[in-house]
Design an enzyme around this catalytic site. Structure first.
Site, PDB file in Angstrom:
ATOM      1  N   SER A 195     -12.160  -2.881  -0.029  1.00  0.00           N
ATOM      2  CA  SER A 195     -12.345  -2.402   1.342  1.00  0.00           C
ATOM      3  C   SER A 195     -13.809  -2.032   1.564  1.00  0.00           C
ATOM      4  O   SER A 195     -14.403  -1.331   0.746  1.00  0.00           O
ATOM      5  CB  SER A 195     -11.472  -1.169   1.596  1.00  0.00           C
ATOM      6  OG  SER A 195     -10.110  -1.520   1.618  1.00  0.00           O
TER       7      SER A 195
ATOM      8  N   LYS B   9      -4.691   5.128   8.394  1.00  0.00           N
ATOM      9  CA  LYS B   9      -5.503   5.531   7.254  1.00  0.00           C
ATOM     10  C   LYS B   9      -5.535   7.048   7.150  1.00  0.00           C
ATOM     11  O   LYS B   9      -5.591   7.757   8.144  1.00  0.00           O
ATOM     12  CB  LYS B   9      -6.938   5.005   7.386  1.00  0.00           C
ATOM     13  CG  LYS B   9      -7.043   3.497   7.421  1.00  0.00           C
ATOM     14  CD  LYS B   9      -6.743   2.866   6.085  1.00  0.00           C
ATOM     15  CE  LYS B   9      -7.879   3.046   5.109  1.00  0.00           C
ATOM     16  NZ  LYS B   9      -7.634   2.338   3.836  1.00  0.00           N
TER      17      LYS B   9
ATOM     18  N   ARG C  30       0.871  -1.179   0.000  1.00  0.00           N
ATOM     19  CA  ARG C  30       0.000   0.000   0.000  1.00  0.00           C
ATOM     20  C   ARG C  30       0.899   1.217   0.000  1.00  0.00           C
ATOM     21  O   ARG C  30       1.390   1.663   1.022  1.00  0.00           O
ATOM     22  CB  ARG C  30      -0.906  -0.004   1.230  1.00  0.00           C
ATOM     23  CG  ARG C  30      -1.965   1.102   1.189  1.00  0.00           C
ATOM     24  CD  ARG C  30      -2.896   1.042   2.363  1.00  0.00           C
ATOM     25  NE  ARG C  30      -2.216   1.349   3.613  1.00  0.00           N
ATOM     26  CZ  ARG C  30      -2.823   1.361   4.800  1.00  0.00           C
ATOM     27  NH1 ARG C  30      -4.098   1.039   4.895  1.00  0.00           N
ATOM     28  NH2 ARG C  30      -2.148   1.654   5.891  1.00  0.00           N
TER      29      ARG C  30
END
Length: 362
Positions: free
Chosen positions: A252, A281, A183
């Protein structure tokens, strides 16, 4: 006539060799007796046509055979080595059979019309059988990729130093993590591809699944096992158009509506979260908590991961509530010893799964 018999011999052998590969995949990889028997029956039918329809016995074919004089023979294995994935091997083997049957059909037609018609019929049977085996294989390989307990999600925003980032990944793999998601939120697309290719080699060498977050093009370019999409990324249906059918797509989800939409849209797996408060996040979301997660999970019929603030202290309650695949960032990436952190997490997860199984059986 000898040249025709030589062609029939060579193409019969090629067609049967291709079907043997399909038969072995159906039998030993898929454990599907029906598909294996169909492949075996098709192989035998191909072998029998020369004798039954053209009067050419085994000795006729052997007398015409000239392996040393074949300029197209491959004795190096280069063609097989160039394929790599099992789905590619199946496709190449099916194509070999189909092309050989087409050649047999064309060359036998002038003198043996009945044989040509039978070759044509078997060619179409091969098309159908290949499609069924390929579909079953893709589904099995996808499920195999999702057969893990612990999933590391990491990027340079979590571990800024690149060499340390790879130390974390290799440590997690050594500790037993079954999947790694890259990510990456910073840097250029070109740089992301470089990192992705390097990380894919490390992850695949360890036998784990490698997933790229967000970037469908990078996932395809680096030959990742799959891509993971957020709610603001490329829509699932568009990503499916752009990726090979063998690649898995995760989505997600943060509530029941999103989970069901992804499931209905054909996602291979979903992530449910965040479960607990997390700082990893960019867009903070209220944590779902274990109770809300359990309420969502009971409606999900596809594999799912859970993520968000999960660590050694809180993972047990989550597993008891039904979590099967745990995704973490900081619990591994922030630990000085990623391998040991992975081992500790897996110990808790697997021990708790055992407790859950025993409680359900009583």
């Amino acid at each position: 006539m000898n040249e025709l018999i030589r062609i029939i011999d060579a193409d019969t052998n090629r067609a049967c060799e291709g079907m043997r590969v399909l038969s072995d995949v159906a039998r030993f990889v898929l454990n599907n007796a029906s598909l294996a028997e169909r492949a075996g029956a098709l192989r035998r039918a191909i072998r029998d046509i020369a004798s039954a329809k053209m009067g050419l016995g085994e000795q006729h074919l052997l007398d015409a055979r000239n392996v040393d004089g074949d300029p197209d023979k491959d004795t190096t294995g280069e063609r097989a080595r160039s394929r790599g994935r099992l789905v590619d091997t199946v496709a190449a083997s099916a194509r070999r059979t189909q092309e050989a049957l087409r050649s047999l059909e064309e060359f036998s037609a002038p003198l043996f019309g009945d044989a040509a018609a039978e070759y044509a019929r078997l060619r179409f049977e091969c098309y159908n059988l290949h499609a069924e085996i390929a579909l079953a294989l893709r589904e099995k390989l996808k499920l195999d990729l999702l057969d893990f307990d612990l999933y590391l999600v990491v990027g340079s925003q979590d571990v800024p130093d690149e060499e340390r980032l790879f130390e974390v990944v290799m440590g997690a793999l050594k500790g037993g993590v079954g999947a790694v998601q890259l990510r990456e939120k910073v840097g250029t697309k070109r740089r992301l591809l470089e990192i992705a290719r390097r990380m894919r080699d490390v992850v695949k060498q360890a036998g784990a699944a490698f997933i790229v977050n967000d970037h469908v093009d990078v996932a395809a370019a680096c030959d990742a096992d799959g891509v993971h999409l957020g709610q603001d990324d490329l829509p699932l249906n568009e990503a499916k158009k752009m990726l090979p059918l063998s690649m898995i797509i995760g989505v997600s989800t943060h509530d029941l509506m999103q989970a069901l939409a992804a499931q209905q849209g054909g996602a291979d797996y979903i992530n449910i979260g965040p479960i607990y408060a997390t700082a990893t996040k960019e867009i903070p979301r209220d944590p779902l908590g274990v109770k809300a997660f359990a309420g969502i999970a009971k409606h999900v019929r596809i594999p799912f991961t859970v993520m968000g603030g999960i660590n050694e202290e809180n993972v047990r309650n989550l597993v008891l509530a039904g979590a099967e695949r745990i995704a973490v960032v900081s619990a591994i990436a922030a630990d000085p010893d990623p391998a040991a952190a992975t081992e500790r997490l897996l110990q808790v997860i697997r021990t708790t799964k055992g407790e859950r199984a025993r409680s359900l059986s009583t």
